[in-house]
Design a protein around this motif. Structure first.
Motif, PDB file in Angstrom:
ATOM      1  N   GLN A 150       0.831  -1.200   0.000  1.00 50.42           N
ATOM      2  CA  GLN A 150       0.000   0.000   0.000  1.00 50.42           C
ATOM      3  C   GLN A 150       0.871   1.258   0.000  1.00 50.42           C
ATOM      4  OE1 GLN A 150      -0.603  -2.588   2.183  1.00 50.42           O
ATOM      5  NE2 GLN A 150      -2.432  -3.398   1.186  1.00 50.42           N
ATOM      6  N   GLU A 151       1.969   1.233   0.749  1.00 52.46           N
ATOM      7  CA  GLU A 151       2.864   2.388   0.809  1.00 52.46           C
ATOM      8  C   GLU A 151       3.454   2.696  -0.563  1.00 52.46           C
ATOM      9  OE1 GLU A 151       2.293   0.842   4.830  1.00 52.46           O
ATOM     10  OE2 GLU A 151       2.728  -0.086   2.894  1.00 52.46           O
ATOM     11  N   ALA A 152       3.863   1.650  -1.288  1.00 47.86           N
ATOM     12  CA  ALA A 152       4.433   1.866  -2.623  1.00 47.86           C
ATOM     13  C   ALA A 152       3.384   2.370  -3.601  1.00 47.86           C
ATOM     14  CB  ALA A 152       5.056   0.565  -3.129  1.00 47.86           C
ATOM     15  N   MET A 153       2.186   1.802  -3.535  1.00 49.07           N
ATOM     16  CA  MET A 153       1.125   2.224  -4.456  1.00 49.07           C
ATOM     17  C   MET A 153       0.727   3.679  -4.230  1.00 49.07           C
ATOM     18  SD  MET A 153       0.184  -0.163  -6.616  1.00 49.07           S
ATOM     19  CE  MET A 153      -1.515   0.187  -7.083  1.00 49.07           C
ATOM     20  N   MET A 154       0.676   4.097  -2.978  1.00 52.24           N
ATOM     21  CA  MET A 154       0.168   5.430  -2.681  1.00 52.24           C
ATOM     22  C   MET A 154       1.146   6.546  -3.027  1.00 52.24           C
ATOM     23  SD  MET A 154      -2.921   5.152  -1.888  1.00 52.24           S
ATOM     24  CE  MET A 154      -3.283   6.781  -1.213  1.00 52.24           C
ATOM     25  N   LYS A 155       2.339   6.196  -3.456  1.00 50.96           N
ATOM     26  CA  LYS A 155       3.252   7.221  -3.956  1.00 50.96           C
ATOM     27  C   LYS A 155       2.698   7.873  -5.228  1.00 50.96           C
ATOM     28  CE  LYS A 155       7.379   5.003  -2.017  1.00 50.96           C
ATOM     29  NZ  LYS A 155       7.609   5.996  -0.966  1.00 50.96           N
ATOM     30  N   LEU A 156       1.719   7.214  -5.843  1.00 49.51           N
ATOM     31  CA  LEU A 156       1.100   7.788  -7.045  1.00 49.51           C
ATOM     32  C   LEU A 156      -0.088   8.684  -6.721  1.00 49.51           C
ATOM     33  CD1 LEU A 156       1.074   4.845  -9.620  1.00 49.51           C
ATOM     34  CD2 LEU A 156       2.439   6.929  -9.672  1.00 49.51           C
ATOM     35  N   GLN A 157      -0.522   8.713  -5.474  1.00 48.83           N
ATOM     36  CA  GLN A 157      -1.658   9.569  -5.144  1.00 48.83           C
ATOM     37  C   GLN A 157      -1.135  10.851  -4.506  1.00 48.83           C
ATOM     38  OE1 GLN A 157      -5.158   8.981  -2.252  1.00 48.83           O
ATOM     39  NE2 GLN A 157      -5.849   7.947  -4.116  1.00 48.83           N
ATOM     40  N   LYS A 158      -0.617  11.713  -5.374  1.00 44.61           N
ATOM     41  CA  LYS A 158      -0.080  13.000  -4.955  1.00 44.61           C
ATOM     42  C   LYS A 158      -0.812  14.101  -5.719  1.00 44.61           C
ATOM     43  CE  LYS A 158       4.579  11.140  -4.143  1.00 44.61           C
ATOM     44  NZ  LYS A 158       6.004  11.232  -4.535  1.00 44.61           N
ATOM     45  N   PRO A 159      -0.868  15.299  -5.155  1.00 42.40           N
ATOM     46  CA  PRO A 159      -1.590  16.386  -5.826  1.00 42.40           C
ATOM     47  C   PRO A 159      -1.114  16.653  -7.247  1.00 42.40           C
ATOM     48  CG  PRO A 159      -1.058  17.006  -3.571  1.00 42.40           C
ATOM     49  CD  PRO A 159      -0.357  15.713  -3.826  1.00 42.40           C
ATOM     50  N   GLU A 160       0.188  16.479  -7.487  1.00 45.75           N
ATOM     51  CA  GLU A 160       0.714  16.790  -8.822  1.00 45.75           C
ATOM     52  C   GLU A 160       0.496  15.664  -9.830  1.00 45.75           C
ATOM     53  OE1 GLU A 160       4.278  15.172  -6.397  1.00 45.75           O
ATOM     54  OE2 GLU A 160       2.468  16.385  -6.067  1.00 45.75           O
ATOM     55  N   ILE A 161       0.012  14.515  -9.387  1.00 41.58           N
ATOM     56  CA  ILE A 161      -0.226  13.393 -10.295  1.00 41.58           C
ATOM     57  C   ILE A 161      -1.704  13.345 -10.651  1.00 41.58           C
ATOM     58  CG2 ILE A 161      -0.133  10.878 -10.554  1.00 41.58           C
ATOM     59  CD1 ILE A 161       2.322  10.866  -8.798  1.00 41.58           C
ATOM     60  N   PRO A 162      -2.054  13.329 -11.937  1.00 38.10           N
ATOM     61  CA  PRO A 162      -3.467  13.363 -12.359  1.00 38.10           C
ATOM     62  C   PRO A 162      -4.235  12.125 -11.896  1.00 38.10           C
ATOM     63  CG  PRO A 162      -1.995  13.877 -14.196  1.00 38.10           C
ATOM     64  CD  PRO A 162      -1.135  13.356 -13.086  1.00 38.10           C
ATOM     65  N   SER A 163      -5.549  12.217 -12.011  1.00 34.36           N
ATOM     66  CA  SER A 163      -6.409  11.111 -11.585  1.00 34.36           C
ATOM     67  C   SER A 163      -6.408   9.952 -12.576  1.00 34.36           C
ATOM     68  CB  SER A 163      -7.845  11.605 -11.385  1.00 34.36           C
ATOM     69  OG  SER A 163      -8.337  12.173 -12.581  1.00 34.36           O
ATOM     70  N   ILE A 164      -5.862  10.165 -13.767  1.00 33.09           N
ATOM     71  CA  ILE A 164      -5.655   9.062 -14.702  1.00 33.09           C
ATOM     72  C   ILE A 164      -4.329   9.305 -15.417  1.00 33.09           C
ATOM     73  CG2 ILE A 164      -7.087  10.154 -16.505  1.00 33.09           C
ATOM     74  CD1 ILE A 164      -7.818   7.265 -17.389  1.00 33.09           C
ATOM     75  N   ILE A 165      -3.473   8.298 -15.402  1.00 33.22           N
ATOM     76  CA  ILE A 165      -2.154   8.389 -16.022  1.00 33.22           C
ATOM     77  C   ILE A 165      -1.954   7.191 -16.939  1.00 33.22           C
ATOM     78  CG2 ILE A 165      -1.176   9.717 -14.117  1.00 33.22           C
ATOM     79  CD1 ILE A 165       0.029   7.138 -13.020  1.00 33.22           C
ATOM     80  N   TRP A 166      -0.885   7.220 -17.693  1.00 31.08           N
ATOM     81  CA  TRP A 166      -0.600   6.148 -18.663  1.00 31.08           C
ATOM     82  C   TRP A 166       0.806   5.618 -18.435  1.00 31.08           C
ATOM     83  CZ3 TRP A 166       2.544   4.663 -22.770  1.00 31.08           C
ATOM     84  CH2 TRP A 166       1.997   3.723 -23.674  1.00 31.08           C
ATOM     85  N   THR A 167       0.959   4.286 -18.467  1.00 30.34           N
ATOM     86  CA  THR A 167       2.271   3.663 -18.372  1.00 30.34           C
ATOM     87  C   THR A 167       2.556   2.850 -19.629  1.00 30.34           C
ATOM     88  OG1 THR A 167       3.663   2.075 -17.174  1.00 30.34           O
ATOM     89  CG2 THR A 167       1.286   1.693 -17.110  1.00 30.34           C
ATOM     90  N   PRO A 168       3.794   2.872 -20.106  1.00 32.19           N
ATOM     91  CA  PRO A 168       4.137   2.045 -21.268  1.00 32.19           C
ATOM     92  C   PRO A 168       4.375   0.579 -20.920  1.00 32.19           C
ATOM     93  CG  PRO A 168       6.043   3.287 -20.552  1.00 32.19           C
ATOM     94  CD  PRO A 168       4.912   3.742 -19.684  1.00 32.19           C
ATOM     95  N   ARG A 169       4.385   0.254 -19.634  1.00 30.04           N
ATOM     96  CA  ARG A 169       4.667  -1.122 -19.221  1.00 30.04           C
ATOM     97  C   ARG A 169       3.493  -2.052 -19.525  1.00 30.04           C
ATOM     98  NH1 ARG A 169      10.155  -1.668 -17.810  1.00 30.04           N
ATOM     99  NH2 ARG A 169      10.813   0.290 -16.858  1.00 30.04           N
ATOM    100  N   ASN A 170       3.830  -3.332 -19.645  1.00 31.20           N
ATOM    101  CA  ASN A 170       2.816  -4.382 -19.825  1.00 31.20           C
ATOM    102  C   ASN A 170       1.861  -4.080 -20.974  1.00 31.20           C
ATOM    103  OD1 ASN A 170       3.681  -6.034 -17.537  1.00 31.20           O
ATOM    104  ND2 ASN A 170       2.956  -4.321 -16.285  1.00 31.20           N
TER     105      ASN A 170
END
Length: 414
Positions: free
Chosen positions: A39-59
């Protein structure tokens, strides 16, 4: 984690509907810093500067939603967010044909009704005594030792024994079925093609195992879950063999993995927080509420949806066929949904979460899961009222469609 990697997204390599500022180099199957906690690692993506939908080139390239509102909107709306493909990478997910999880309304309704009939609260009350006895037997087997590896001696035993009894299958077959489940939820491989091979092989393993069992139980009056499903009707017609295979394999997948993983997350927390254990010891009546709060705090599921038609969403254009991963961790730990979300508060009036999903595919097994969690807490604390995480414990976390944690040594004074 949140920087664009030019080696992966060279100039001109992005799909034309993906803005450069939405690209983040994230692999949710091999999550950065997961060793410090899922959970700690996942929540690094829930920051004000990160949009509510993002895109990754992985997988194979896919979107990820990062806020509670987006999680709920995607899960609640099969149009345009279809369940036709729910497994990543898409190349592997297209091999996944279990029902009703890959069906959208209204087609899924008749199949979901069959599952609800075998997993409704009334059915759970009928088996509660036997489930409780299974928990007691496991705990009493090691209580006098003053220690155990919770993952191997309880978490990997209790829900599996319960489920194998529900489907009337020999417990000795559980390890191979759990291996199949793991390869579907966390497929081996370094490329989408390799992961697709792993997943397809696991699905075939389920089908090869189940095929003779279904043939043997069809037309008979057995009361186990497999017999009741195989002899059900769909829209007034007998369920065909391939559909029964799909449904029962899907139930095995869910019954042999998710609660196994969740229980270990819970006991790591309790082993580090004796005050919370004391609350449950002093007032066992609060255990159901505590279980709900723990479900909120430790979500582990991150399945996906496929975009059914071109649509505008949260400032980006989603194209038909795009994949969106929907980690439920971004719901229960979103401070817009729950105040002070990192704190486990057994007195929280209304823990809000999507740990069991949402919308038409909300987890049919949630009543069983809640019962298993509550029974574990009650029977464990009744027999081991004080315990702690081992002093040299190094839990081993892994991410995927369902996150896992292993190596959970617990100790107590005898």
């Amino acid at each position: 984690m949140n920087s664009v990697n030019p080696a992966i997204t060279p100039e001109g390599a992005l799909p034309d509907n993906v803005p450069q500022d939405r690209v983040f180099d994230i692999d949710l199957f091999k999550l950065d810093q997961v060793e410090d906690g899922y959970q700690e690692a996942m929540m690094k993506l829930q920051k004000p500067e990160i949009p509510s939908i993002i895109w990754t080139p992985r997988n194979g390239g896919h979107w990820i939603v990062t806020r509670a509102q987006a999680v709920q909107e995607v899960l609640q709306n099969p149009d345009p967010f279809s369940s036709q493909v729910i497994v990543l990478p898409k190349e592997a997910g297209e091999k996944y044909d279990f029902i009703p999880t890959r069906l959208d309304p209204p087609e899924h309704k008749a199949y979901r009704k069959v599952i609800n009939n075998v997993l409704d609260p009334r059915q759970m009350r009928n088996i509660e005594d036997s489930v409780r006895q299974t928990s007691i037997d496991l705990i009493e087997a090691f209580a006098a030792k003053g220690k155990c590896d919770f993952t191997t001696e309880y978490a990997e035993q209790f829900p599996v024994r319960v489920f194998m009894a529900m489907v009337d299958l020999p417990l000795s077959d559980a390890p191979i079925l759990m291996e199949f489940a793991g390869q579907i939820l966390r497929p081996a491989g370094t490329t989408p093609a390799e992961m697709a091979v792993s997943l397809e092989r696991a699905i075939k393993g389920f089908y090869d195992y189940l095929d003779p069992i279904l043939n043997e139980r069809r037309g008979k009056d057995g009361d186990d879950m497999i017999s009741r499903i195989i002899n059900s009707e769909i829209n007034g017609e007998p369920m065909i063999h391939s559909e029964a295979l799909n449904i029962i394999a899907n139930l095995l997948l869910a019954g042999l993995d998710t609660v196994v993983s969740f229980l270990s997350f819970v006991m790591i927390f309790l082993g580090r927080n004796p005050d919370h254990v004391k609350q449950l010891r002093d007032d066992p009546s609060m255990i159901p509420r505590a279980a709900e709060e723990l479900l909120r705090r430790f979500p582990i599921v991150a399945d996906a949806r496929m975009v059914a038609r071109d649509t505008e969403y949260e400032g980006v254009t989603l194209k038909k066929g795009d994949m969106i991963q929907v980690p439920t961790v971004y719901s229960g730990l979103d401070e817009s949904l729950n105040d002070d979300p990192w704190t486990v508060d057994f007195h929280r009036r209304r823990p809000l979460h999507n740990t069991f999903g949402d919308g038409p595919h909300r987890c049919a097994g949630m009543h069983l899961a809640r019962m298993e969690i509550a029974i574990t807490l009650k029977e464990w604390i009744a027999r081991i009222p004080e315990f702690r995480l081992g002093s040299n414990a190094k839990p081993e976390y892994a991410s995927g469609m369902v996150a896992t944690v292993k190596c959970v040594p617990l100790e107590w004074d005898v």
